[in-house]
Motif scaffolding. Structure first.
Motif, short mmCIF file in Angstrom:
data_model
loop_
_atom_site.label_atom_id
_atom_site.label_comp_id
_atom_site.label_asym_id
_atom_site.label_seq_id
_atom_site.Cartn_x
_atom_site.Cartn_y
_atom_site.Cartn_z
N VAL B 147 0.87 -1.18 0.00
CA VAL B 147 0.00 0.00 0.00
C VAL B 147 0.90 1.23 0.00
N GLY B 195 -17.58 10.64 -7.23
CA GLY B 195 -16.69 9.55 -6.86
C GLY B 195 -15.27 10.00 -7.04
N VAL B 196 -14.39 9.06 -7.17
CA VAL B 196 -12.98 9.43 -7.16
C VAL B 196 -12.38 9.36 -8.54
N TYR B 217 -8.69 5.23 -9.08
CA TYR B 217 -8.75 5.54 -7.64
C TYR B 217 -9.72 4.63 -6.92
N VAL B 218 -10.53 3.91 -7.65
CA VAL B 218 -11.32 2.87 -6.99
C VAL B 218 -11.27 1.59 -7.84
N HIS B 219 -10.11 1.38 -8.45
CA HIS B 219 -9.92 0.16 -9.24
C HIS B 219 -9.79 -1.02 -8.28
N LEU B 225 -10.11 -10.94 -9.98
CA LEU B 225 -10.75 -11.71 -8.91
C LEU B 225 -11.65 -12.80 -9.49
N TYR B 243 -23.50 0.39 -9.35
CA TYR B 243 -24.51 -0.02 -8.38
C TYR B 243 -25.87 0.56 -8.69
N MET B 324 -29.47 -1.86 -1.94
CA MET B 324 -28.58 -1.54 -3.07
C MET B 324 -27.99 -2.75 -3.79
N PRO B 536 -16.98 3.71 -9.94
CA PRO B 536 -16.62 2.29 -9.77
C PRO B 536 -16.87 1.46 -11.02
N GLY C 60 -16.71 9.87 -0.71
CA GLY C 60 -17.30 8.57 -0.99
C GLY C 60 -16.67 8.02 -2.24
N THR C 61 -16.40 6.75 -2.24
CA THR C 61 -15.81 6.19 -3.44
C THR C 61 -16.78 5.29 -4.18
N SER C 62 -17.64 4.58 -3.48
CA SER C 62 -18.53 3.71 -4.24
C SER C 62 -19.90 3.58 -3.59
N CYS C 63 -20.47 2.38 -3.60
CA CYS C 63 -21.88 2.18 -3.26
C CYS C 63 -22.28 2.86 -1.94
N THR C 101 -14.71 1.45 -1.22
CA THR C 101 -13.43 0.76 -1.31
C THR C 101 -12.29 1.77 -1.40
N ALA C 103 -8.73 1.97 -2.83
CA ALA C 103 -7.76 1.28 -3.67
C ALA C 103 -6.36 1.80 -3.37
N PHE C 136 -13.61 -7.44 -1.86
CA PHE C 136 -12.44 -7.27 -2.72
C PHE C 136 -11.14 -7.48 -1.94
N VAL C 142 -6.53 -3.35 -3.64
CA VAL C 142 -7.45 -2.85 -2.64
C VAL C 142 -6.79 -2.89 -1.27
N VAL C 143 -6.93 -1.81 -0.52
CA VAL C 143 -6.38 -1.74 0.84
C VAL C 143 -7.28 -2.57 1.75
#
Lengths: 358, 540, 206
Positions: B147, B195-196, B217-219, B225, B243, B324, B536, C60-63, C101, C103, C136, C142-143
């Protein structure tokens, strides 16, 4: 009927009965200063609460209602927190100007307080160019905003400050011209004089068409002057994060926050003064009984009530309209408001000269 | 199809063909650019849907999915790089604007260098990232890529690999921002980027000169996976992708797997899926209306649209049990049967929505400030929309009719009566109106179906362990923001070899620079808001 | 717990909040040495102000961020508690609700945002991703929980957590603030300092 002037008169007599005159004046000055500051803080806190409740009302929400009865203590909690929040010191900034900026903004609004007619005989200073003074001091604020934006050494704040500068300079014109229109009707620049001229009938009725036009322009320009939506470009959240005060924290930010709400009060207070008779009760010539009833309501309540009602309208704007873009904003002023205003001034002069007003 | 195959075989004798899922042309890198040019100009394949990078045992390469926007024929081209040590392909970013970012993505994940691509930089990963994560031999030990604690350094140059006429490839340095540019960072943490997302923006006063896009930034590495999960396990990523089209995304993922398995979904499940998709579309467009208006400063609209959105969420919650991430579609059907109140609730919702839409138009659409902010702002021509691959409502606002529900009807859409909303304005106002009108069309679809939900099974019988045959499949579904595509490649095992999510919002982010050149900062917010991307989904 | 008799959170008596063992032990630790009456009064006043005026950072980053918006909207209306003043500038925010999340690429940015906030500042990890990496967790980018980067005060599990859960989480934070000490005594600041020493950040930030 309860008038604060009776209280102040009694206090003056009490003090001067055992004090030399110079000491009385000094003590009174200090008392007035202290009272003004307390009033300033209380009014700002009330406005913060008021805006949050009103905006919640527009948005089908409840708004703050948990802290204290009806959420009345919410803004006090906010104040306590802001007072003890850390003031971050930044690297690579002009420290002096950075610290000076919030004070300039707040001083501008405190000074404007001095000439507002709070009630019959309830005014800090009453000089013959009162309204001129008001317009003058309220434009000091933009200097603080420009300094804040420039000294923060941040690109967003700089853009915010530049927008603010362009906006304030433009809309100052409209404010000035619509004030001038009403001054022409009143025939005096003294605040007391303007109110006295309206004791029989408010200017908005007396001046009919030109007064209404001046009022509409004043409200638009006043909203722009206070940097509130739809003219909140300098702090447009979705564009510039927090605009010119992005880098301010703690008490310094608190000053900007308070000044924003106080300016709202001042703008609506001046509107109340110029168009709705300041502290003068609603009088309709010929309706003696009605006028008598209206006189029973204390004058300070008239003034504050009018100001709050007009603030409500400005808050209403904010929560209804989308934000303007900078070029539309300037076009609105220079292409529409300014010519209309100039024409309106001429119209008002014609009305006065030929005695066409009521 | 057969005719196209023969023409290609005649013109490019080296090409071979594969027909597991549509027609696939297999060609080597040397002839790829010529084929691409010929396909675009002579055969009208003007829309590049997807670029799927892949690490085959024999070589690195890409699968390009192309379509003709008149005949709607989908053609895929598999291109492999000659060398495994230093994989290189010829870029087609000069033919389709959409290829620009897609090829950067492939470079980021597979290390395939695209010759003649103007900008070969990392897109999702940081510049100091070690390795290429989607390669099969990637070392996923956390100590290799810990990280990071250091901030990224902003680099104002990029590289390009340019091929000379004699075939030699040279590396060239190119300038993104000149030193005198006033560069402002909009994002990753910014209220208007939804978002980012990060735009490095060169400004000239209030005017935007250039935008450089930074993603990742939110990969979350969903595609990687998926490769270690069984098919039913990986479905949940679809809900977390975009979402606000959770139902459609998962529908698409299920359709793709069902297509590979040859599974027939019971009619009841299909009807339920379609109703859920359309409810989700309304939900998404309502949220769009709210956040878009908030970006423009009309905060109150957000609360009005959320009021209606909550009603839809209630309906979802009763049936799916969540607000959601629903996890409702499963392979072969849906997870649970409808709640007994479902029909009643949906019927109660419809008049509310009609009333609410009127209110929105009254409050926002008719406003003169709104018109000034939106009309003529961010005008996208139809040709550009196709070239940039802007599908969905944003593309339809530019006059490009691209609704997958009409062009490649899936599920029961071919039986339904609804109109595809197409406008010709191409500006932010058009994009706003298309979405508002699509809500009405979605209501129309729901009204047709709500009384006719057939009785029966909600899920086809599926084996406990799902294995797909060897092959590759690509499926598209009309999600709230455009065409979502899933590509699955299987070697016959329980896990897929490659899953590619062809995001709906990825092209939207790519077009921002094109649309905002010469506009003002405030217009960037309008354009970004009207494109309505979900970060996302871009980053995956 | 007698010592906290007068303490209420949003009008609810303290005893109804005794369901969190971690905070109970924290309270024990803080109250071990007793307090001066005057200092205690100011502590209470300050804590009352801080706890009742929590301004979030819009982050906020996601859902989870969408659920956070839903929390502000009419049905859940966080404005009732005074949390609706979402500040876009970290300098003016009191807590950061890490919703979504984080990242690898975002990690230094989040840390920088945290460093930019003014004291007192709090962190709420919202949703599975922020708590532990969630679905994730095994990803290369992902952290695995934001507590690897910044000190977290409250964790709210869920994917995404319902707005009710978020309200509960922020109330737990309020409660934690209520029993804090501003003047002297054992302080959460020391713990945070320890954390920050163990997790050094980029020195270029200001």
């Amino acid at each position: 009927m309860f008038e604060i002037s009776r209280l102040t008169g009694w206090l003056h007599e009490l003090l001067s009965s055992w004090m030399p005159e110079w000491l009385t004046t000094t003590v009174e000055c200090v008392l007035i200063g202290a009272a003004l500051l307390v009033l300033y803080a209380l009014l700002a806190l009330f406005y913060i609460y008021f805006e949050r409740r009103v905006c919640a009302f527009f948005q089908c929400r409840l708004g703050p209602n948990r802290v204290g009865p009806m959420g009345l203590l919410q803004s006090f909690a906010d104040m306590f927190k802001i007072l003890i929040k850390e003031i971050i010191s930044l690297k690579n900034i002009d420290r002096f100007l950075f610290a000076l900026a919030p004070y300039l903004v707040i001083i501008a609004s405190v000074m404007a307080f001095a000439v507002l007619p709070w009630g019959k005989g309830l005014q800090v200073i009453d000089f013959n160019i009162g309204i001129f003074f008001l317009v003058a001091v309220s434009s000091i604020g933009v200097l603080g905003i420009l300094l804040a934006g420039w000294s923060s050494n941040n690109k967003f704040t700089l853009i915010g400050a530049m927008r603010s500068g362009a906006q304030m300079v433009s809309y100052e014109l409209s404010i000035g011209l619509s004030v001038l229109t009403m001054v022409a009707l009143a025939g005096t620049m003294s605040v007391t004089g303007i109110v006295e001229a309206q004791t029989d009938l408010w200017f908005i009725f007396k001046g009919h068409l030109p007064a209404v036009i001046a009022f509409i322009i004043y409200m638009i320009a006043g909203t722009a002057e206070t940097n509130r939506g739809p003219f909140d470009l300098p702090e447009a959240e979705s564009e510039l994060t927090a605009g010119y005060h992005t880098e301010y924290s703690g008490l310094h930010f608190g000053y900007f926050y308070l000044a924003e709400y106080l300016n709202l009060f001042i703008v609506s207070g001046v509107a109340a003064l110029l168009f709705f008779g300041g502290w003068a009760p609603l009088h309709i010539p010929g309706w003696e009984g009605f006028n008598g009833v209206m006189d029973w309501i204390p004058s300070w309540l008239w003034f504050v009530g009018k100001a709050v009602a007009l603030s409500f309208v400005i808050i209403w704007f904010k929560w209804t309209f989308p934000r303007l873009r900078i070029d539309n904003l300037l076009a609105l002023e220079w292409k529409y408001l300014l010519p209309i205003n100039l024409f309106n001034l001429v119209l008002m002069v014609v009305v006065i000269v030929y005695g066409l007003h009521f | 199809m057969e005719e196209l195959k023969n023409t290609i075989a005649g013109k490019f004798p080296k090409a071979t063909f594969d027909e597991t899922d549509g027609l696939q042309v297999v060609i080597d890198d040397a002839h790829w650019h010529d084929l691409a040019l010929w396909l675009r100009d002579a055969k009208g394949f003007d829309y590049l849907i997807a670029v799927v990078g892949q690490d085959w045992p024999e070589a690195y390469g890409c699968v390009y999915y192309l379509t003709n926007t008149f005949t709607h024929v989908i053609l895929s081209v598999k291109v492999t790089a000659a060398s495994r040590e230093n994989p290189m392909l010829h870029s087609v970013s000069d033919l389709w604007a959409n290829a620009n970012l897609n090829e950067r993505e492939v470079y980021d994940f597979y290390g395939i260098i695209f010759i003649n691509h103007p900008d070969m930089r990392h897109l999702y990963l940081r510049n100091d990232w070690v390795g290429y994560p989607l390669r099969k031999d990637y070392n996923d030990d956390p100590s290799v890529n810990p990280v990071p604690t250091e901030n990224e350094e902003a680099i104002d140059t990029t590289v390009a690999y340019i091929e000379a006429p004699d075939g030699t490839v040279t590396k060239e340095e190119r300038v993104v921002f000149a030193p005198e540019d006033f560069v402002v960072n909009i994002g990753p943490q910014h209220p208007a980027t939804h978002g980012v997302l990060r735009f490095r923006t060169a400004l000239d006063g209030e005017y935007i000169k250039k935008i450089d896009l930074y993603l990742g930034y939110v990969h979350r590495g969903m595609e990687k996976l998926c490769e270690s999960l069984a098919y039913p396990q990986m479905l949940h990523f679809a809900d977390r992708l975009d979402y606000l089209s959770a139902q459609q995304n998962r529908h698409c993922f299920c359709l793709c797997i069902e297509k590979a398995m040859g599974l027939k979904v019971p009619r009841r499940a299909q009807v339920i899926r379609v109703i859920m998709d359309e409810l989700m579309r309304i939900n998404s467009h309502l949220l769009f209306a709210g956040t878009f208006c908030m970006d423009l400063g009309a905060t109150t609209m957000l609360f009005y649209t959320f009021r209606e959105r909550e009603k839809i969420l209630d309906i979802f919650e009763k049936t799916c049990g969540a607000r959601m991430t629903f996890h409702y579609n499963v392979i072969g059907g849906v997870a649970q049967d409808l709640h007994p109140d479902f029909v009643k609730d949906v019927k109660a919702l419809i008049p509310d929505l009609h009333k609410a839409l009127k209110e929105y138009h009254k409050l926002f659409t008719g406003n003169v400030i709104t018109h000034q902010r939106m009309i003529g702002v961010g005008k996208l021509s139809k040709a550009d929309a196709i070239s940039y691959g802007i599908s969905g409502p944003s593309g339809r606002a530019s006059g490009w009719s691209n609704d997958i529900r009409k062009t490649h009807p899936y599920s029961i859409y071919s039986e339904l009566d609804f109109d595809e909303v197409v406008r010709t304005d191409g500006d932010s106002f058009g994009r706003w109106m298309v979405r508002m009108d699509e809500i009405l069309q979605s209501i129309k679809i729901i009204e047709q179906l709500i009384d006719k939900i057939p009785e029966g099974e909600i899920c086809a019988p599926v084996p406990k362990v799902i294995k797909l045959p060897v092959g590759h499949w690509f499926q598209q579904v009309e999600a709230s923001r455009g065409a979502i595509g899933f590509y699955i490649e299987s070697d016959g095992g329980v896990n897929p070899v490659r899953v590619k999510i062809n995001s709906t919002c990825f092209p939207l982010a790519g077009v921002v620079d094109h649309l905002t050149r010469g506009t003002k900062i405030a217009d960037l917010i309008t354009i970004g808001g009207s494109l309505d991307y979900i970060v996302p989904d871009i980053d995956r | 717990m007698k010592k906290n008799k007068g303490v209420t959170i949003q009008g609810m008596p303290y005893d109804e909040w005794k369901d969190n063992e971690y905070i109970e032990s924290l309270v024990e630790e803080l109250k071990a040495n007793g307090t001066n009456v005057v200092v205690g009064f100011f502590d209470k006043l300050i804590n009352w102000g801080r706890a009742n005026s929590l301004w979030p950072l819009t982050f906020g980053t996601s859902c989870c961020a969408i659920e956070f918006i839903a929390l502000g909207a009419a049905r859940y209306d966080m404005a009732r508690f005074g949390w609706e003043v979402a500040r876009a500038s970290p300098r003016q925010a009191d807590y950061i609700m890490v919703s979504g999340t984080i990242a690898h690429r975002m990690a230094p940015v989040l840390r920088r945002l945290y460093d930019q906030m003014a004291e007192p500042k709090y962190v709420i990890a919202t949703g599975g991703c922020a708590v532990s990496g969630g679905p994730f967790r095994k990803s290369y980018h992902v952290v695995q929980g934001v507590d690897q980067i910044i000190p977290v005060d409250v964790y709210i599990p869920g994917c995404p957590p319902r707005p009710e859960a978020m309200i509960y989480g922020v109330m737990q934070l309020q409660r934690k603030i209520m029993v804090e000490k501003f003047f002297g005594g054992a302080n959460r600041k020391e713990k945070i300092q320890k954390f920050l020493d163990e997790h050094p950040a980029d020195s270029h930030g200001d």
